[in-house]
Design a protein around this motif. Structure first.
Motif, mmCIF file in Angstrom:
data_model
loop_
_atom_site.group_PDB
_atom_site.id
_atom_site.type_symbol
_atom_site.label_atom_id
_atom_site.label_comp_id
_atom_site.label_asym_id
_atom_site.label_seq_id
_atom_site.Cartn_x
_atom_site.Cartn_y
_atom_site.Cartn_z
ATOM 1 N N LEU A 170 11.795 -2.166 20.160
ATOM 2 C CA LEU A 170 11.434 -0.765 20.405
ATOM 3 C C LEU A 170 12.322 0.180 19.588
ATOM 4 C CD1 LEU A 170 9.552 1.026 22.213
ATOM 5 C CD2 LEU A 170 11.515 1.272 23.744
ATOM 6 N N CYS A 171 13.633 -0.105 19.583
ATOM 7 C CA CYS A 171 14.574 0.754 18.831
ATOM 8 C C CYS A 171 14.257 0.716 17.332
ATOM 9 C CB CYS A 171 16.016 0.300 19.054
ATOM 10 S SG CYS A 171 16.589 0.617 20.717
ATOM 11 N N VAL A 172 14.025 -0.495 16.810
ATOM 12 C CA VAL A 172 13.703 -0.629 15.377
ATOM 13 C C VAL A 172 12.386 0.088 15.065
ATOM 14 C CG1 VAL A 172 13.158 -2.254 13.511
ATOM 15 C CG2 VAL A 172 14.985 -2.788 15.116
ATOM 16 N N ALA A 173 11.402 -0.063 15.973
ATOM 17 C CA ALA A 173 10.093 0.583 15.760
ATOM 18 C C ALA A 173 10.237 2.103 15.712
ATOM 19 C CB ALA A 173 9.130 0.175 16.867
ATOM 20 N N ILE A 174 11.051 2.661 16.618
ATOM 21 C CA ILE A 174 11.263 4.123 16.633
ATOM 22 C C ILE A 174 11.919 4.575 15.315
ATOM 23 C CG2 ILE A 174 12.577 6.005 17.742
ATOM 24 C CD1 ILE A 174 12.075 4.478 20.429
ATOM 25 N N ALA A 175 12.917 3.800 14.886
ATOM 26 C CA ALA A 175 13.609 4.142 13.631
ATOM 27 C C ALA A 175 12.634 4.077 12.452
ATOM 28 C CB ALA A 175 14.776 3.184 13.404
ATOM 29 N N VAL A 229 9.357 4.437 12.507
ATOM 30 C CA VAL A 229 8.392 5.552 12.581
ATOM 31 C C VAL A 229 9.048 6.842 12.063
ATOM 32 C CG1 VAL A 229 7.088 7.039 14.161
ATOM 33 C CG2 VAL A 229 6.947 4.560 14.400
ATOM 34 N N ALA A 230 10.329 7.049 12.425
ATOM 35 C CA ALA A 230 11.061 8.238 11.950
ATOM 36 C C ALA A 230 11.168 8.225 10.418
ATOM 37 C CB ALA A 230 12.451 8.287 12.577
ATOM 38 N N ILE A 231 11.479 7.041 9.859
ATOM 39 C CA ILE A 231 11.584 6.932 8.386
ATOM 40 C C ILE A 231 10.212 7.171 7.743
ATOM 41 C CG2 ILE A 231 12.176 5.428 6.430
ATOM 42 C CD1 ILE A 231 14.088 3.941 8.363
ATOM 43 N N GLY A 249 0.885 -1.157 0.000
ATOM 44 C CA GLY A 249 0.000 0.000 0.000
ATOM 45 C C GLY A 249 0.923 1.206 0.000
ATOM 46 N N LEU A 250 0.367 2.412 -0.094
ATOM 47 C CA LEU A 250 1.244 3.584 -0.127
ATOM 48 C C LEU A 250 2.044 3.716 1.162
ATOM 49 C CD1 LEU A 250 2.016 6.073 -1.848
ATOM 50 C CD2 LEU A 250 0.269 7.343 -0.639
ATOM 51 N N LEU A 251 1.451 3.324 2.294
ATOM 52 C CA LEU A 251 2.127 3.497 3.586
ATOM 53 C C LEU A 251 2.401 2.176 4.301
ATOM 54 C CD1 LEU A 251 0.022 6.501 4.895
ATOM 55 C CD2 LEU A 251 2.275 6.607 3.866
ATOM 56 N N TYR A 252 2.313 1.048 3.579
ATOM 57 C CA TYR A 252 2.486 -0.252 4.234
ATOM 58 C C TYR A 252 3.576 -1.080 3.575
ATOM 59 C CZ TYR A 252 -1.867 0.686 6.638
ATOM 60 O OH TYR A 252 -2.833 1.253 7.416
ATOM 61 N N ILE A 253 4.323 -1.776 4.431
ATOM 62 C CA ILE A 253 5.321 -2.735 3.955
ATOM 63 C C ILE A 253 4.892 -4.094 4.497
ATOM 64 C CG2 ILE A 253 7.779 -3.385 4.016
ATOM 65 C CD1 ILE A 253 7.385 -0.678 2.710
ATOM 66 N N GLY A 254 4.884 -5.124 3.638
ATOM 67 C CA GLY A 254 4.422 -6.431 4.107
ATOM 68 C C GLY A 254 5.267 -7.573 3.593
ATOM 69 N N LEU A 255 5.012 -8.762 4.121
ATOM 70 C CA LEU A 255 5.731 -9.964 3.687
ATOM 71 C C LEU A 255 5.111 -10.519 2.410
ATOM 72 C CD1 LEU A 255 6.079 -11.903 7.036
ATOM 73 C CD2 LEU A 255 7.876 -10.738 5.798
ATOM 74 N N VAL A 256 5.943 -11.115 1.573
ATOM 75 C CA VAL A 256 5.458 -11.781 0.361
ATOM 76 C C VAL A 256 6.006 -13.197 0.399
ATOM 77 C CG1 VAL A 256 5.299 -11.652 -2.144
ATOM 78 C CG2 VAL A 256 5.682 -9.573 -0.845
ATOM 79 N N GLU A 257 5.115 -14.189 0.367
ATOM 80 C CA GLU A 257 5.567 -15.585 0.453
ATOM 81 C C GLU A 257 6.103 -16.056 -0.899
ATOM 82 O OE1 GLU A 257 2.147 -17.597 1.935
ATOM 83 O OE2 GLU A 257 2.253 -16.548 3.849
ATOM 84 N N ASP A 258 7.344 -16.570 -0.900
ATOM 85 C CA ASP A 258 8.015 -17.076 -2.111
ATOM 86 C C ASP A 258 7.731 -16.195 -3.325
ATOM 87 O OD1 ASP A 258 8.900 -19.241 -0.587
ATOM 88 O OD2 ASP A 258 7.028 -20.313 -0.964
ATOM 89 N N LEU A 271 14.436 2.547 2.366
ATOM 90 C CA LEU A 271 14.850 2.539 3.770
ATOM 91 C C LEU A 271 13.827 1.812 4.640
ATOM 92 C CD1 LEU A 271 16.395 6.056 4.465
ATOM 93 C CD2 LEU A 271 17.546 3.893 4.108
ATOM 94 N N LEU A 272 12.547 1.945 4.287
ATOM 95 C CA LEU A 272 11.502 1.234 5.049
ATOM 96 C C LEU A 272 11.665 -0.273 4.892
ATOM 97 C CD1 LEU A 272 8.275 3.362 4.393
ATOM 98 C CD2 LEU A 272 9.411 3.032 6.571
#
Lengths: 210, 87
Positions: free
Chosen positions: A145-150, A152-154, A46-55, A105-106
């Protein structure tokens, strides 16, 4: 002074870059994002979503990228045609393509927590909590938590870039530009998510990172 | 820079008199300032550069080291100002 110029360029590169130059830079970053996404099985869903793609196939990741771009480009073009009549197509093409660059970067930012997300998906699907239990420690919570903050910043930076690109192309100002941008953002996100789901036959995992 | 607005009430100023420095003749009246004079120094400079570049926004963008849509938006801003002065 130079430092100020660097930061303003980072937030709004479109004061200097537009047209074909922006398009080719944006396209190169988009192809790198596709390659990284294919390798690590991650894609924008989606425009604001990153997701997993199986194979995934390379084409699936590329379709996701291009659909997100095409929807944002089309909606922005329509708004630009209404708000300012003298907009060039190459500027729409260049600015919207370059504005998608933070997705790289996301995608990279989601890699450190990919294992955690997969464990959570397995737990939700099959009730298998083995992998999830192994991750339950103070250290892993701090890490998440650290990854989540990073991330959100990106994400905030990405939205700022999208907004500045939108503002440059439509020449809208003040509260009006913010309101229309929010509507466009929601519309593009819903529309691109729906089209990706439709065109990839549900191979893209709906469990999103962001 | 030519003052265009009253420092006391911010109303638009008008020209009351013009003087010849050669023979010291003074012409008095109540003249409107030209529209271009009402623009800021930056806007006037932009218009002069725009005319010098034969109205090419592409060349303006190269000279100012700005993107084409940014220069176009600057021009749109000046057009809006001119329209508001002419009302």
């Amino acid at each position: 002074m130079k430092s100020n110029s660097f930061w303003s360029l980072l937030i709004n590169p479109f004061t200097r870059l537009g047209g074909w130059k922006a398009f080719f830079i944006g396209l190169a970053i988009l192809l790198i994002t596709t390659a990284v996404g294919y390798f690590y099985e991650v894609a924008p869903i989606g425009l604001l979503y990153i997701g997993l793609v199986e194979d995934p196939q390379l084409s699936t990741i590329l379709i996701c990228q291009l659909l997100v771009l095409a929807v944002f480009m089309a909606v922005t073009y329509i708004v630009a045609l209404v708000s300012t009549k003298n907009v060039r197509f190459q500027d729409i093409l260049g600015v919207t393509t370059l504005s998608q660059s933070p997705i790289l970067l996301l995608v990279l930012g989601t890699l450190p927590i990919k294992g955690i997300v997969e464990a959570a998906i397995n737990f939700m699907k099959d009730g298998d909590s083995t992998a999830l239990n192994q991750l339950q420690s103070v250290g892993s919570y701090v890490f998440i938590l650290c990854v989540a903050i990073a991330l959100v910043a990106i994400l905030i930076w990405y939205i700022l870039i999208l907004y500045n690109g939108f503002r440059t192309l439509t020449d809208l100002k003040g509260g009006k530009s913010i309101f229309i941008f929010i509507v466009v953002l929601i519309l593009c996100d819903v529309l691109s998510s729906y089209l990706i789901c439709l065109l990839t036959d549900g191979t893209v995992n709906r469990f999103a990172f962001l | 820079m030519l003052p265009c607005y009253c420092p006391s009430c911010q109303a638009q100023l008008k020209v009351k008199s013009l003087r010849c420095e050669k023979c010291e003749t003074e012409v008095t009246g109540n003249y409107e300032l030209p529209t271009l004079a009402l623009l800021s120094t930056e806007d006037q400079k932009f218009i002069l550069d725009f005319v010098r570049h034969s109205g090419s926004l592409k060349e303006m963008a190269n000279q100012l080291n700005l993107s084409y849509p940014t220069v176009r938006n600057l021009l749109n801003g000046i057009i809006e100002k001119i329209k508001s002065y002419e009302k």
